[in-house]
Design a protein around this motif. Structure first.
Motif, PDB file in Angstrom:
ATOM      1  N   MET A 148       0.854  -1.193   0.000  1.00 58.97           N
ATOM      2  CA  MET A 148       0.000   0.000   0.000  1.00 58.97           C
ATOM      3  C   MET A 148       0.886   1.238   0.000  1.00 58.97           C
ATOM      4  N   SER A 149       0.684   2.116  -0.962  1.00 62.38           N
ATOM      5  CA  SER A 149       1.495   3.321  -1.063  1.00 62.38           C
ATOM      6  C   SER A 149       0.774   4.492  -0.406  1.00 62.38           C
ATOM      7  N   TYR A 150       1.558   5.337   0.245  1.00 59.73           N
ATOM      8  CA  TYR A 150       1.039   6.541   0.887  1.00 59.73           C
ATOM      9  C   TYR A 150       1.789   7.747   0.347  1.00 59.73           C
ATOM     10  N   THR A 151       1.191   8.917   0.501  1.00 60.38           N
ATOM     11  CA  THR A 151       1.896  10.165   0.230  1.00 60.38           C
ATOM     12  C   THR A 151       2.185  10.840   1.569  1.00 60.38           C
ATOM     13  N   PHE A 152       3.220  11.700   1.562  1.00 61.42           N
ATOM     14  CA  PHE A 152       3.728  12.245   2.811  1.00 61.42           C
ATOM     15  C   PHE A 152       3.928  13.755   2.708  1.00 61.42           C
ATOM     16  N   SER A 153       3.600  14.420   3.816  1.00 61.38           N
ATOM     17  CA  SER A 153       3.805  15.855   3.924  1.00 61.38           C
ATOM     18  C   SER A 153       4.747  16.153   5.084  1.00 61.38           C
ATOM     19  N   LEU A 154       5.579  17.153   4.904  1.00 60.78           N
ATOM     20  CA  LEU A 154       6.478  17.625   5.954  1.00 60.78           C
ATOM     21  C   LEU A 154       5.766  18.714   6.739  1.00 60.78           C
ATOM     22  N   ALA A 155       5.482  18.437   8.013  1.00 58.98           N
ATOM     23  CA  ALA A 155       4.680  19.351   8.829  1.00 58.98           C
ATOM     24  C   ALA A 155       5.531  20.454   9.460  1.00 58.98           C
ATOM     25  N   HIS A 156       4.872  21.554   9.718  1.00 59.93           N
ATOM     26  CA  HIS A 156       5.513  22.753  10.260  1.00 59.93           C
ATOM     27  C   HIS A 156       6.329  22.459  11.522  1.00 59.93           C
TER      28      HIS A 156
ATOM     29  N   PRO B  90      -9.671   5.429   6.332  1.00 57.57           N
ATOM     30  CA  PRO B  90      -9.381   5.390   4.896  1.00 57.57           C
ATOM     31  C   PRO B  90      -7.920   5.722   4.623  1.00 57.57           C
ATOM     32  N   LYS B  91      -7.457   5.313   3.474  1.00 51.31           N
ATOM     33  CA  LYS B  91      -6.090   5.625   3.064  1.00 51.31           C
ATOM     34  C   LYS B  91      -6.023   7.092   2.661  1.00 51.31           C
ATOM     35  N   VAL B  92      -5.299   7.879   3.429  1.00 54.62           N
ATOM     36  CA  VAL B  92      -5.178   9.314   3.203  1.00 54.62           C
ATOM     37  C   VAL B  92      -3.710   9.702   3.368  1.00 54.62           C
ATOM     38  N   PRO B  93      -3.323  10.910   2.957  1.00 54.09           N
ATOM     39  CA  PRO B  93      -1.929  11.327   3.142  1.00 54.09           C
ATOM     40  C   PRO B  93      -1.533  11.385   4.613  1.00 54.09           C
ATOM     41  N   PHE B  94      -0.233  11.151   4.851  1.00 51.43           N
ATOM     42  CA  PHE B  94       0.363  11.302   6.176  1.00 51.43           C
ATOM     43  C   PHE B  94       1.099  12.633   6.227  1.00 51.43           C
ATOM     44  N   SER B  95       0.764  13.457   7.192  1.00 52.73           N
ATOM     45  CA  SER B  95       1.573  14.624   7.493  1.00 52.73           C
ATOM     46  C   SER B  95       2.453  14.252   8.677  1.00 52.73           C
ATOM     47  N   LEU B  96       3.759  14.188   8.457  1.00 50.87           N
ATOM     48  CA  LEU B  96       4.678  13.744   9.505  1.00 50.87           C
ATOM     49  C   LEU B  96       4.975  14.923  10.422  1.00 50.87           C
TER      50      LEU B  96
ATOM     51  N   LEU C  65     -13.084   4.794  16.092  1.00 46.78           N
ATOM     52  CA  LEU C  65     -12.475   5.013  14.788  1.00 46.78           C
ATOM     53  C   LEU C  65     -13.366   4.488  13.676  1.00 46.78           C
ATOM     54  N   ARG C  66     -13.905   3.303  13.873  1.00 46.68           N
ATOM     55  CA  ARG C  66     -14.737   2.688  12.838  1.00 46.68           C
ATOM     56  C   ARG C  66     -16.043   3.449  12.635  1.00 46.68           C
ATOM     57  N   ALA C  67     -16.523   4.102  13.686  1.00 44.47           N
ATOM     58  CA  ALA C  67     -17.784   4.847  13.588  1.00 44.47           C
ATOM     59  C   ALA C  67     -17.610   6.208  12.923  1.00 44.47           C
ATOM     60  N   LEU C  68     -16.389   6.631  12.751  1.00 42.97           N
ATOM     61  CA  LEU C  68     -16.116   7.949  12.184  1.00 42.97           C
ATOM     62  C   LEU C  68     -16.482   7.966  10.701  1.00 42.97           C
ATOM     63  N   PRO C  69     -17.288   8.945  10.254  1.00 46.54           N
ATOM     64  CA  PRO C  69     -17.577   9.034   8.815  1.00 46.54           C
ATOM     65  C   PRO C  69     -16.277   9.153   8.016  1.00 46.54           C
ATOM     66  N   LYS C  70     -16.093   8.273   7.072  1.00 50.41           N
ATOM     67  CA  LYS C  70     -14.837   8.252   6.317  1.00 50.41           C
ATOM     68  C   LYS C  70     -14.611   9.559   5.559  1.00 50.41           C
ATOM     69  N   ALA C  71     -15.693  10.211   5.149  1.00 49.98           N
ATOM     70  CA  ALA C  71     -15.555  11.456   4.394  1.00 49.98           C
ATOM     71  C   ALA C  71     -14.997  12.591   5.247  1.00 49.98           C
ATOM     72  N   TRP C  72     -14.988  12.411   6.550  1.00 54.82           N
ATOM     73  CA  TRP C  72     -14.433  13.438   7.430  1.00 54.82           C
ATOM     74  C   TRP C  72     -12.916  13.369   7.552  1.00 54.82           C
ATOM     75  N   VAL C  73     -12.318  12.282   7.123  1.00 56.40           N
ATOM     76  CA  VAL C  73     -10.879  12.062   7.336  1.00 56.40           C
ATOM     77  C   VAL C  73     -10.134  12.385   6.043  1.00 56.40           C
ATOM     78  N   HIS C  74      -9.392  13.486   6.043  1.00 54.44           N
ATOM     79  CA  HIS C  74      -8.721  13.946   4.827  1.00 54.44           C
ATOM     80  C   HIS C  74      -7.216  13.705   4.851  1.00 54.44           C
ATOM     81  N   PHE C  75      -6.620  13.675   6.020  1.00 53.63           N
ATOM     82  CA  PHE C  75      -5.198  13.353   6.192  1.00 53.63           C
ATOM     83  C   PHE C  75      -4.977  13.069   7.677  1.00 53.63           C
ATOM     84  N   LEU C  76      -3.798  12.550   8.020  1.00 56.86           N
ATOM     85  CA  LEU C  76      -3.477  12.202   9.400  1.00 56.86           C
ATOM     86  C   LEU C  76      -2.162  12.850   9.807  1.00 56.86           C
ATOM     87  N   HIS C  77      -2.038  13.155  11.085  1.00 53.75           N
ATOM     88  CA  HIS C  77      -0.747  13.507  11.658  1.00 53.75           C
ATOM     89  C   HIS C  77      -0.119  12.233  12.214  1.00 53.75           C
TER      90      HIS C  77
END
Length: 273
Positions: A1-9, A234-240, A181-193
């Motif tokens: 599974m491939s992810y995309t990554f962001s460099l956080a402030h 859901p599979k979303v970008p990771f902000s590290l 976590l499972r009850a969370l609407p998937k459309a609400w999750v856009h990326f993760l820290h």
């Protein structure tokens, strides 16, 4: 599974956005997550959306490197800052290509739910004009201390661009349940820290704040249950978002940013199904 990554402030706190872009490009990140709304925190750099030379340099670096902007920080919910004051940052963020905004609540009262809903709704409405989602976070030393409290505000606001930001550190600190976590609407999750942490959870706000600001660990180095967290979302970008004062002292900002990404990729390749 491939992810995309962001460099956080916070990972490269004292690097202005143009430098963030250059570091991200050299290390192999897909995005940056800059802070364009100053927090007025003593000792922290203040990167402002009306700093035209800095914004121009950021745009130039983005064009030259192909790095994107994932999200911008931080539209706080407080008594002394009006949502209208965030619009210049929303406008500039959208010009840079950002898709998301982070929000969190820092009021002192415990009975101000209506105020939080009202302010979050207005932030969402103002961000929507620029095509931005607004993602409410629950730093457990802030007003909203766990996922259930954030979900309550986002649901009550009922804005199409409203969302929830889950930080793996606060998931760990609050022992967030799999069912939540499972009850969370998937459309609400856009990326993760994403960051790791020691198993022991501090008992005080100051202790949690110290770890959050200076002692986060590389992915796989601590006790965060990433398989449970990521398996339920859901599979979303990771902000590290991985501030670590000792690692920055040892490796410098770029070396630290590179290790953040390398360890995350290694963990995903070897420890996730």
């Amino acid at each position: 599974m491939s992810y995309t990554f962001s460099l956080a402030h916070l990972t490269v706190l004292h690097c202005p956005p143009p430098e963030m872009v250059e570091i991200a490009a050299r290390c192999g990140y897909d995005y940056i997550s800059p802070r364009l709304i100053p927090l007025r925190t003593p000792g922290e750099p203040q990167y402002r959306p009306d700093d035209k030379p800095m914004i121009a340099a950021t745009k130039k670096a983005l064009r030259a490197t192909g790095v994107g902007v994932l999200d911008l920080e931080l539209a706080c919910i407080t008594r002394d800052r009006e949502p209208a004051s965030y619009e210049p940052a929303f406008e500039v963020g959208a010009e840079l290509g950002a898709k998301h905004v982070i929000s969190s609540a820092w009021t002192k009262e415990t009975n101000d739910r209506d105020f939080l809903v009202e302010r979050f709704s207005e932030i969402c409405d103002r961000a929507a004009k620029y095509g931005l989602t607004v993602n409410l976070e629950f730093p457990c030393f802030s007003r909203l201390k766990d996922l259930s409290q954030v979900v309550d505000i986002v649901r009550a606001a009922n804005r199409p661009n409203g969302g929830v930001l889950i930080d793996s550190l606060y998931f760990h600190f609050t022992h967030t349940a799999l069912a939540e976590l499972r009850a969370l609407p998937k459309a609400w999750v856009h990326f993760l820290h994403i960051a790791d942490a020691r198993r022991a959870v501090p008992h005080s706000d100051d202790g949690m704040r110290e770890i959050a600001r200076e002692e986060r660990l590389y992915m796989g180095e601590g006790a965060v249950d990433f398989p449970t967290l990521l398996g339920a979302l859901p599979k979303v970008p990771f902000s590290l978002e991985l501030p670590n004062a000792q690692r920055v002292k040892e490796f410098g900002y770029e070396g630290h940013a590179r290790l953040c990404l390398e360890t995350a990729r290694n963990y995903i390749a070897n420890r996730l199904p």
